[in-house]
Motif scaffolding. Structure first.
Motif, PDB file in Angstrom:
ATOM      1  N   ASP A 219      18.867 -44.554 -30.742  1.00 55.05           N
ATOM      2  CA  ASP A 219      19.746 -45.725 -30.818  1.00 55.05           C
ATOM      3  C   ASP A 219      19.063 -46.970 -31.365  1.00 55.05           C
ATOM      4  OD1 ASP A 219      21.795 -44.228 -29.749  1.00 55.05           O
ATOM      5  OD2 ASP A 219      21.387 -44.837 -27.683  1.00 55.05           O
ATOM      6  N   ALA A 220      17.748 -46.974 -31.451  1.00 53.22           N
ATOM      7  CA  ALA A 220      17.022 -48.185 -31.832  1.00 53.22           C
ATOM      8  C   ALA A 220      17.235 -48.519 -33.304  1.00 53.22           C
ATOM      9  CB  ALA A 220      15.529 -48.011 -31.560  1.00 53.22           C
TER      10      ALA A 220
ATOM     11  N   CYS B  37      24.132 -59.417 -24.909  1.00 52.82           N
ATOM     12  CA  CYS B  37      24.084 -58.694 -26.177  1.00 52.82           C
ATOM     13  C   CYS B  37      22.655 -58.267 -26.492  1.00 52.82           C
ATOM     14  CB  CYS B  37      24.590 -59.576 -27.326  1.00 52.82           C
ATOM     15  SG  CYS B  37      26.291 -60.136 -27.141  1.00 52.82           S
ATOM     16  N   LEU B  38      22.538 -57.329 -27.431  1.00 53.84           N
ATOM     17  CA  LEU B  38      21.247 -56.941 -27.985  1.00 53.84           C
ATOM     18  C   LEU B  38      21.038 -57.787 -29.242  1.00 53.84           C
ATOM     19  CD1 LEU B  38      21.526 -53.061 -27.636  1.00 53.84           C
ATOM     20  CD2 LEU B  38      20.644 -54.715 -25.991  1.00 53.84           C
TER      21      LEU B  38
ATOM     22  N   ALA C  27      19.322 -50.944 -21.801  1.00 54.74           N
ATOM     23  CA  ALA C  27      19.482 -50.550 -23.195  1.00 54.74           C
ATOM     24  C   ALA C  27      19.004 -49.118 -23.432  1.00 54.74           C
ATOM     25  CB  ALA C  27      18.715 -51.510 -24.100  1.00 54.74           C
ATOM     26  N   VAL C  28      18.050 -48.660 -22.618  1.00 57.93           N
ATOM     27  CA  VAL C  28      17.520 -47.306 -22.745  1.00 57.93           C
ATOM     28  C   VAL C  28      17.640 -46.614 -21.385  1.00 57.93           C
ATOM     29  CG1 VAL C  28      15.538 -45.881 -23.357  1.00 57.93           C
ATOM     30  CG2 VAL C  28      15.885 -48.095 -24.489  1.00 57.93           C
TER      31      VAL C  28
ATOM     32  N   ARG D 129      21.465 -53.410 -12.782  1.00 61.54           N
ATOM     33  CA  ARG D 129      21.552 -53.376 -14.242  1.00 61.54           C
ATOM     34  C   ARG D 129      22.943 -52.967 -14.701  1.00 61.54           C
ATOM     35  NH1 ARG D 129      16.395 -49.747 -16.015  1.00 61.54           N
ATOM     36  NH2 ARG D 129      14.721 -51.038 -15.195  1.00 61.54           N
ATOM     37  N   ARG D 130      23.458 -53.705 -15.675  1.00 59.07           N
ATOM     38  CA  ARG D 130      24.718 -53.313 -16.311  1.00 59.07           C
ATOM     39  C   ARG D 130      24.417 -52.251 -17.361  1.00 59.07           C
ATOM     40  NH1 ARG D 130      27.771 -55.171 -20.716  1.00 59.07           N
ATOM     41  NH2 ARG D 130      26.404 -56.956 -21.063  1.00 59.07           N
ATOM     42  N   LEU D 131      25.103 -51.135 -17.270  1.00 57.91           N
ATOM     43  CA  LEU D 131      24.858 -50.036 -18.187  1.00 57.91           C
ATOM     44  C   LEU D 131      25.632 -50.251 -19.484  1.00 57.91           C
ATOM     45  CD1 LEU D 131      25.118 -46.975 -15.760  1.00 57.91           C
ATOM     46  CD2 LEU D 131      23.213 -48.554 -16.137  1.00 57.91           C
ATOM     47  N   LEU D 132      24.948 -50.091 -20.593  1.00 60.07           N
ATOM     48  CA  LEU D 132      25.597 -50.181 -21.895  1.00 60.07           C
ATOM     49  C   LEU D 132      26.036 -48.796 -22.338  1.00 60.07           C
ATOM     50  CD1 LEU D 132      23.182 -52.618 -23.783  1.00 60.07           C
ATOM     51  CD2 LEU D 132      25.243 -53.176 -22.490  1.00 60.07           C
ATOM     52  N   ASN D 133      27.229 -48.714 -22.922  1.00 59.46           N
ATOM     53  CA  ASN D 133      27.683 -47.427 -23.431  1.00 59.46           C
ATOM     54  C   ASN D 133      26.965 -47.099 -24.732  1.00 59.46           C
ATOM     55  OD1 ASN D 133      29.100 -48.666 -25.664  1.00 59.46           O
ATOM     56  ND2 ASN D 133      30.735 -49.202 -24.235  1.00 59.46           N
ATOM     57  N   PRO D 134      27.020 -45.865 -25.201  1.00 64.50           N
ATOM     58  CA  PRO D 134      26.274 -45.481 -26.405  1.00 64.50           C
ATOM     59  C   PRO D 134      26.568 -46.363 -27.614  1.00 64.50           C
ATOM     60  CG  PRO D 134      27.055 -43.524 -25.268  1.00 64.50           C
ATOM     61  CD  PRO D 134      27.671 -44.696 -24.570  1.00 64.50           C
ATOM     62  N   GLU D 135      27.824 -46.780 -27.769  1.00 57.03           N
ATOM     63  CA  GLU D 135      28.169 -47.631 -28.909  1.00 57.03           C
ATOM     64  C   GLU D 135      27.497 -48.996 -28.798  1.00 57.03           C
ATOM     65  OE1 GLU D 135      32.098 -49.702 -31.010  1.00 57.03           O
ATOM     66  OE2 GLU D 135      32.341 -48.260 -29.377  1.00 57.03           O
ATOM     67  N   ALA D 136      27.516 -49.582 -27.592  1.00 58.81           N
ATOM     68  CA  ALA D 136      26.910 -50.900 -27.392  1.00 58.81           C
ATOM     69  C   ALA D 136      25.400 -50.854 -27.560  1.00 58.81           C
ATOM     70  CB  ALA D 136      27.269 -51.421 -26.004  1.00 58.81           C
ATOM     71  N   ARG D 137      24.765 -49.720 -27.233  1.00 58.50           N
ATOM     72  CA  ARG D 137      23.311 -49.625 -27.362  1.00 58.50           C
ATOM     73  C   ARG D 137      22.862 -49.649 -28.822  1.00 58.50           C
ATOM     74  NH1 ARG D 137      23.660 -45.735 -22.990  1.00 58.50           N
ATOM     75  NH2 ARG D 137      23.413 -44.004 -24.432  1.00 58.50           N
ATOM     76  N   LYS D 138      23.778 -49.342 -29.739  1.00 56.60           N
ATOM     77  CA  LYS D 138      23.433 -49.335 -31.157  1.00 56.60           C
ATOM     78  C   LYS D 138      23.819 -50.629 -31.874  1.00 56.60           C
ATOM     79  CE  LYS D 138      24.057 -44.321 -31.566  1.00 56.60           C
ATOM     80  NZ  LYS D 138      24.806 -43.233 -32.247  1.00 56.60           N
ATOM     81  N   ARG D 139      24.594 -51.491 -31.214  1.00 57.90           N
ATOM     82  CA  ARG D 139      25.124 -52.684 -31.869  1.00 57.90           C
ATOM     83  C   ARG D 139      24.217 -53.886 -31.638  1.00 57.90           C
ATOM     84  NH1 ARG D 139      29.850 -52.537 -29.851  1.00 57.90           N
ATOM     85  NH2 ARG D 139      29.524 -54.061 -28.195  1.00 57.90           N
TER      86      ARG D 139
END
Length: 273
Positions: free
Chosen positions: A45-46, A101-102, A138-139, A239-249
């Motif tokens: 995802d990075a 956000c990332l 994020a991971v 920790r708030r968990l990010l979904n797979p889509e959010a981890r890439k954005r």
């Protein structure tokens, strides 16, 4: 205001935030422990630009911690040791968590170093004087791993401060072969051992998303008698968990232009390998 307050406290209470001091090079002593962390993420995802920036930033920062003299009355302060991260010092944009956000940030990814230092010190039984956990994930942690052994940092008021339990030590920190390698040398073999485990693990569903919650508990024992010297919580995590889509954005891929956290990355870094 928070930055100014912390800088004033540095001057007012130097015993809590001492200036970094190098240990004598001829007194390396007994190896008390070592810890190795991969610089490269294991997931896909990075963002490659921000991933490269993170690795560059950790390589640039690690030498500031190499050879430090630490003791029960001379704690390690992450920011007192490293100083502010700026472009002038050579730091690049890496991944940071900001405003939910990332986002790209100068010095981003430096938490990998803070995470490694915290986990290493915690497993060595060091006194944890200040530690803050990340508020987003994020991971995801590997299955079965003890999670929550991390430390977020923000100049200079969100710090990581720890002190050895048994005596003066020399901290080693270097990057080689794509790995961050930490070590601790002291005058004699350790007289204590530590065991860590997780308690009160749960997932909490809220309007803003799913929270992962736990407490990391540590027991410190005397190696000769087995007597328990300390048992306490050293980390509380939400920790708030990010979904797979959010981890890439990130700001490099998100189409939102009015976001307050948006950062432009120079072309020189985007083109960097």
């Amino acid at each position: 205001m928070l930055q100014a307050n912390r800088l004033v406290r540095w001057s007012a209470t130097p015993e809590r935030w001492p200036r970094p001091l190098l240990a004598p090079t001829h007194e390396k002593g007994v190896l008390l422990g070592s810890h190795t962390v991969n610089l490269e993420r294991s997931d896909s995802d990075a963002d490659p630009v921000l991933e490269a920036g993170k690795q560059h930033n950790v390589r640039l920062a690690a030498p500031a911690f190499d050879g430090l003299l630490l003791a029960p009355d001379r704690p390690l302060s992450f920011w007192r040791t490293l100083g502010r991260l700026t472009e002038r010092k050579g730091y690049r944009h890496g991944l940071a968590l900001s405003g939910g956000c990332l986002t790209p940030s100068i010095g981003g990814g430096i938490c990998l170093l803070a995470n490694a230092l915290f986990e290493f010190g915690a497993r060595q039984g060091w006194h944890i004087l200040e530690r803050w956990g990340h508020t987003m994930e994020a991971v995801p942690p590997p299955p079965g791993a003890l999670w929550g052994m991390d430390a977020t940092v923000a100049w200079p008021y969100v710090d990581l401060v720890m002190a050895p339990r048994e005596g003066a030590v020399r901290l080693g920190a270097r990057v080689s072969d794509g790995k961050l390698r930490l070590s601790i040398h002291g005058a004699e073999a350790p007289r204590t051992r530590s065991r860590l485990w997780s308690e009160d693990e749960s997932l909490l569903e809220l309007a803003e998303g799913t929270l992962r919650i736990n407490r990391v508990v540590r027991r410190v024992e005397d190696t000769s008698s087995g007597a328990v010297l300390e048992e306490r919580t050293i980390a509380e995590n939400r920790r708030r968990l990010l979904n797979p889509e959010a981890r890439k954005r990130t700001c490099l891929t998100c189409g939102e232009t009015a976001c307050h956290a948006r950062v432009e990355v120079p072309r020189s870094e985007v083109r960097a390998p």
